[in-house]
Design a protein around this motif. Structure first.
Motif, PDB file in Angstrom:
ATOM      1  N   ILE A   6       0.817  -1.207   0.000  1.00  0.00           N
ATOM      2  CA  ILE A   6       0.000   0.000   0.000  1.00  0.00           C
ATOM      3  C   ILE A   6       0.851   1.257   0.000  1.00  0.00           C
ATOM      4  CG2 ILE A   6      -0.172   0.146   2.511  1.00  0.00           C
ATOM      5  CD1 ILE A   6      -3.137   0.608   0.259  1.00  0.00           C
ATOM      6  N   VAL A   7       0.389   2.277  -0.666  1.00  0.00           N
ATOM      7  CA  VAL A   7       1.014   3.591  -0.546  1.00  0.00           C
ATOM      8  C   VAL A   7       0.541   4.196   0.764  1.00  0.00           C
ATOM      9  CG1 VAL A   7       1.178   5.883  -1.534  1.00  0.00           C
ATOM     10  CG2 VAL A   7       1.032   3.894  -3.026  1.00  0.00           C
ATOM     11  N   PRO A   8       1.422   4.489   1.695  1.00  0.00           N
ATOM     12  CA  PRO A   8       1.002   4.921   3.029  1.00  0.00           C
ATOM     13  C   PRO A   8       0.322   6.274   3.022  1.00  0.00           C
ATOM     14  CG  PRO A   8       3.380   5.116   2.789  1.00  0.00           C
ATOM     15  CD  PRO A   8       2.878   4.409   1.571  1.00  0.00           C
ATOM     16  N   ALA A   9      -0.638   6.380   3.887  1.00  0.00           N
ATOM     17  CA  ALA A   9      -1.278   7.661   4.202  1.00  0.00           C
ATOM     18  C   ALA A   9      -1.685   8.438   2.967  1.00  0.00           C
ATOM     19  CB  ALA A   9      -0.358   8.516   5.066  1.00  0.00           C
ATOM     20  N   LEU A  10      -2.449   7.787   2.068  1.00  0.00           N
ATOM     21  CA  LEU A  10      -2.966   8.507   0.908  1.00  0.00           C
ATOM     22  C   LEU A  10      -3.879   9.614   1.395  1.00  0.00           C
ATOM     23  CD1 LEU A  10      -3.798   5.485  -1.373  1.00  0.00           C
ATOM     24  CD2 LEU A  10      -2.065   7.219  -1.793  1.00  0.00           C
ATOM     25  N   LEU A  11      -3.617  10.809   0.917  1.00  0.00           N
ATOM     26  CA  LEU A  11      -4.343  11.970   1.415  1.00  0.00           C
ATOM     27  C   LEU A  11      -5.683  12.114   0.703  1.00  0.00           C
ATOM     28  CD1 LEU A  11      -1.387  14.502   1.505  1.00  0.00           C
ATOM     29  CD2 LEU A  11      -2.285  13.124   3.386  1.00  0.00           C
ATOM     30  N   CYS A  12      -6.643  12.649   1.416  1.00  0.00           N
ATOM     31  CA  CYS A  12      -7.939  12.936   0.790  1.00  0.00           C
ATOM     32  C   CYS A  12      -7.773  14.040  -0.230  1.00  0.00           C
ATOM     33  CB  CYS A  12      -8.949  13.382   1.842  1.00  0.00           C
ATOM     34  SG  CYS A  12      -9.380  12.070   2.999  1.00  0.00           S
ATOM     35  N   HIS A 426      -0.776   2.747 -11.212  1.00  0.00           N
ATOM     36  CA  HIS A 426      -1.909   3.567 -10.778  1.00  0.00           C
ATOM     37  C   HIS A 426      -1.572   4.387  -9.536  1.00  0.00           C
ATOM     38  CE1 HIS A 426      -1.994  -0.089  -8.511  1.00  0.00           C
ATOM     39  NE2 HIS A 426      -3.147   0.119  -7.915  1.00  0.00           N
ATOM     40  N   THR A 427      -0.567   3.956  -8.767  1.00  0.00           N
ATOM     41  CA  THR A 427      -0.293   4.647  -7.500  1.00  0.00           C
ATOM     42  C   THR A 427       0.218   6.077  -7.682  1.00  0.00           C
ATOM     43  OG1 THR A 427       1.857   3.535  -7.355  1.00  0.00           O
ATOM     44  CG2 THR A 427       0.026   2.543  -6.177  1.00  0.00           C
ATOM     45  N   PRO A 428       1.085   6.378  -8.677  1.00  0.00           N
ATOM     46  CA  PRO A 428       1.487   7.784  -8.828  1.00  0.00           C
ATOM     47  C   PRO A 428       0.313   8.714  -9.118  1.00  0.00           C
ATOM     48  CG  PRO A 428       3.012   6.360 -10.009  1.00  0.00           C
ATOM     49  CD  PRO A 428       1.858   5.501  -9.575  1.00  0.00           C
ATOM     50  N   PHE A 429      -0.695   8.229  -9.843  1.00  0.00           N
ATOM     51  CA  PHE A 429      -1.871   9.070 -10.086  1.00  0.00           C
ATOM     52  C   PHE A 429      -2.558   9.391  -8.769  1.00  0.00           C
ATOM     53  CE2 PHE A 429      -1.488   6.796 -14.208  1.00  0.00           C
ATOM     54  CZ  PHE A 429      -1.371   7.893 -15.040  1.00  0.00           C
ATOM     55  N   LEU A 430      -2.793   8.376  -7.967  1.00  0.00           N
ATOM     56  CA  LEU A 430      -3.484   8.585  -6.700  1.00  0.00           C
ATOM     57  C   LEU A 430      -2.687   9.484  -5.770  1.00  0.00           C
ATOM     58  CD1 LEU A 430      -4.765   4.947  -6.202  1.00  0.00           C
ATOM     59  CD2 LEU A 430      -6.162   6.950  -6.728  1.00  0.00           C
ATOM     60  N   GLN A 431      -1.382   9.300  -5.758  1.00  0.00           N
ATOM     61  CA  GLN A 431      -0.541  10.148  -4.912  1.00  0.00           C
ATOM     62  C   GLN A 431      -0.601  11.610  -5.346  1.00  0.00           C
ATOM     63  OE1 GLN A 431       3.037   7.825  -5.508  1.00  0.00           O
ATOM     64  NE2 GLN A 431       3.004   7.119  -3.400  1.00  0.00           N
ATOM     65  N   GLY A 436      -7.234   7.191 -10.439  1.00  0.00           N
ATOM     66  CA  GLY A 436      -6.457   6.182 -11.140  1.00  0.00           C
ATOM     67  C   GLY A 436      -6.754   4.797 -10.619  1.00  0.00           C
ATOM     68  N   LEU A 437      -6.802   3.824 -11.524  1.00  0.00           N
ATOM     69  CA  LEU A 437      -7.009   2.444 -11.101  1.00  0.00           C
ATOM     70  C   LEU A 437      -6.227   1.497 -12.000  1.00  0.00           C
ATOM     71  CD1 LEU A 437      -9.103   1.689 -13.465  1.00  0.00           C
ATOM     72  CD2 LEU A 437     -10.871   2.263 -11.810  1.00  0.00           C
ATOM     73  N   LEU A 438      -6.271   0.219 -11.634  1.00  0.00           N
ATOM     74  CA  LEU A 438      -5.425  -0.805 -12.239  1.00  0.00           C
ATOM     75  C   LEU A 438      -6.269  -1.899 -12.868  1.00  0.00           C
ATOM     76  CD1 LEU A 438      -2.615  -2.296 -12.523  1.00  0.00           C
ATOM     77  CD2 LEU A 438      -3.071  -3.249 -10.247  1.00  0.00           C
ATOM     78  N   LEU A 439      -5.872  -2.316 -14.077  1.00  0.00           N
ATOM     79  CA  LEU A 439      -6.435  -3.491 -14.738  1.00  0.00           C
ATOM     80  C   LEU A 439      -5.371  -4.576 -14.694  1.00  0.00           C
ATOM     81  CD1 LEU A 439      -7.873  -1.673 -17.909  1.00  0.00           C
ATOM     82  CD2 LEU A 439      -8.991  -2.008 -15.679  1.00  0.00           C
TER      83      LEU A 439
END
Length: 576
Positions: A6-12, A426-431, A436-439
């Protein structure tokens, strides 16, 4: 894919609402347009080419893949950006960057127990046996005693100078101490249970050492079969082995390739598809490379034939996993502001009858990543339990799931989801606060092994994934009022369904002694997620739209009413 948790502490975050002027929407069934074109043949042929190589940034296989993509893009009508005219809407570029370390590739390797007539491993049949970044041994190999290290404490007390370590745990826990104490190399076995090693006895999951341009410490990973042979000999007494590793380490450059179909009305707003090239397998991730290339080709063809238009820009990026995607987002803040969606294609072509890996959509963080129950389940990777502040409410989750379920029904193809886990593009988008999501597919019994080859790939799966990913992208880049209204309807219905399903699970939980208030918090978390997700449909609009706003309010009132009804019903048994 190198899923690293998991990418820690994803911010809102909230999403920007577009404010440029759209033209009138024309209803288009993109499936009707794309399905006749997308055969999966180019995706499969590309996968077949790419998987021949053990790909690391800067090495032969990685760079040949970049130029294969470039040739295909050019043949499909994309113009090299540096020579393109302002009127050219199909463009591509190859980005070149200096590397501050040498690239690496394997040439050959063998491992033979002294006294045996044949090696127990050869790279011709087990190309993952050599640890990534291993240096070469002397040309004729090196012979030394093997020490069986069963714990890190055992290494602390052992005399390993001039010897080879064997361990059945992660070598990363030992290699620094091993080098300091004078060991010359390490042999390891560390295949996880989901690879079914006793069934897939020759599989080796690739392993790596840190880049070491001047080091001489090497590593060999074992298959279950080779591990059994080595341990049987070690149990009899002192064992020597002959190790011969030949690799190349040389200066190179990092290449990334980016193709764009420039939007006609909102060119600075874009969808970004990403597929990483590095890693040695066919499914991981030659399939992502191939599927995305066929998507780019068909999109260009349909555009050139004037069968479709692109109001926003559609971008295709191929490079180094996470690194290239993060750089694309971070290196140009103005460009990043216009990235509205990110979709990662990783392990997207599996023959599930062979690999066992179900096709999955890894969702953006929603409450299933906090309360994973019922039909929700993590992959074998698992995922860190998130918190309410980590949630990412957005319509992209349910929109993509709905489109893929539609194709699944059409093609009799299984489509499932998993809660957010992280670890791919997908994680850099979310950060960066971008939806962003993954297929992908999992659990795959050949994941990261040298048995992840073309015989594990399905052209039909490539067709299903590529078709639906492209159709979804076309709807997104051309989205407007009708799209927003459709998403409100979809999200409202999916919210009601989710709340009703969660209520049944909560009811059973309370009956079994779980805390009522905890179950109410859970239901309200789903209410909150969906009501916020519905509001994000505004980012499909050029400006505020009263009809959309009205539908959003009504949908959210319905969701709130349903939640209240279910919570009151849940409380009733406790009042009797």
């Amino acid at each position: 894919m190198v899923k690293q948790g998991i990418v820690p502490a994803l911010l809102c975050f909230s999403f920007l609402i577009g404010c440029s002027q759209h033209g009138e929407e024309v209803p288009v069934d993109y499936f009707d347009i794309v399905r006749p074109e997308f055969t999966g043949q180019l995706a499969y042929e590309t996968t077949d080419f790419v998987e021949d190589y053990w790909r690391v940034v800067g090495n032969t296989g990685f760079n040949k893949t970049i130029y294969l993509i470039a040739d295909s893009l050019k043949a499909s009508g994309y113009v090299l950006e540096e020579i393109a005219k302002d009127s050219d809407r199909l463009t591509y570029r190859i980005e070149k960057r200096e590397m501050n370390y040498n690239t690496w590739e394997s040439v050959s390797a063998s491992l033979q127990i002294t006294g045996d007539t044949e090696p127990i491993l050869k790279s011709k049949t087990n190309r993952n046996m050599t640890y990534l970044n291993s240096p070469s041994t002397p040309e004729n190999g090196i012979k030394a005693e093997v020490l069986w290290i069963k714990s890190s404490e055992g290494l602390d007390s052992a005399n390993v100078k001039g010897k080879i370590l064997f361990t059945e745990m992660s070598a990363r826990r030992l290699y620094k101490t091993a080098i300091e104490k004078g060991a010359i190399g390490i042999i390891s076995y560390d295949n996880p249970n989901y690879l079914q090693p006793e069934k897939n006895k020759t599989s080796i999951q690739f392993r790596s050492l840190p880049s070491q341009d001047d080091g001489d410490f090497w590593g060999i990973a074992l298959s279950f079969e080779a591990k059994e042979k080595l341990t049987a000999r070690l149990e009899k007494g002192t064992t020597d082995v002959l190790v011969n590793i030949q690799t190349k380490r040389y200066p190179s450059e990092e290449l990334t390739i980016v193709a764009d179909i420039k939007g006609s009305e909102l060119p600075n707003e874009r969808l970004v598809y990403s597929a990483h090239i590095q890693e040695p397998g066919a499914n991981d991730n030659a399939t992502g490379v191939g599927a995305q290339l066929e998507m780019a080709k068909i999109a260009a063809k349909l555009f050139s034939e004037k069968k479709i238009e692109f109001k926003r820009t559609m971008t295709f990026l191929w490079g180094d996993e996470i690194i290239s995607t993060r750089r694309y987002i971070e290196e140009d803040p103005e460009r990043a502001k216009g990235i509205k969606w990110g979709i990662s294609l990783d392990m997207v072509g599996e023959n599930t009858a062979v690999t066992g890996g179900t096709f999955l959509i890894e969702k953006m963080p929603d409450p299933s990543a906090i309360w994973t129950r019922g039909k929700d389940k993590h992959s074998e990777w698992g995922g860190e339990v998130l918190k309410l502040e980590d949630m990412k409410p957005h319509y992209l989750n349910d929109f993509i799931i709905s489109k893929f379920k539609e194709q699944g029904k059409y093609a009799n193809w299984v489509v499932e989801t998993n809660p957010f886990e992280g670890g791919s593009d997908h994680t850099p988008f979310l950060q960066a606060d971008i939806p962003g999501l993954l297929l992908w597919h999992f659990t795959d019994q050949f994941y990261h092994t040298d048995n992840d080859r073309i015989d594990k790939v399905s052209q039909e799966t490539l067709k299903n994934v590529g078709t639906t990913a492209l159709v979804s992208g076309m709807e997104l880049v051309n989205s407007g009022t009708q799209f927003a209204l459709d998403q409100v309807v979809n999200l409202k219905q999916r919210a009601i369904n989710r709340l009703e399903n969660e209520f049944e699970l909560s009811k059973k939980a309370v009956e079994n002694g779980e805390d009522l208030e905890d179950e109410i918090v859970l239901l309200k978390a789903w209410e909150d997620w969906y009501t916020k997700a519905i509001i994000t449909v505004n980012d499909a609009l050029p400006k505020s739209d009263s009809a959309v706003e009205k539908n959003i309010r009504e949908a959210n009132l319905s969701i709130a009413s349903k939640t209240k009804e279910l919570v009151e019903t849940l409380k009733m048994p406790s009042q009797n």
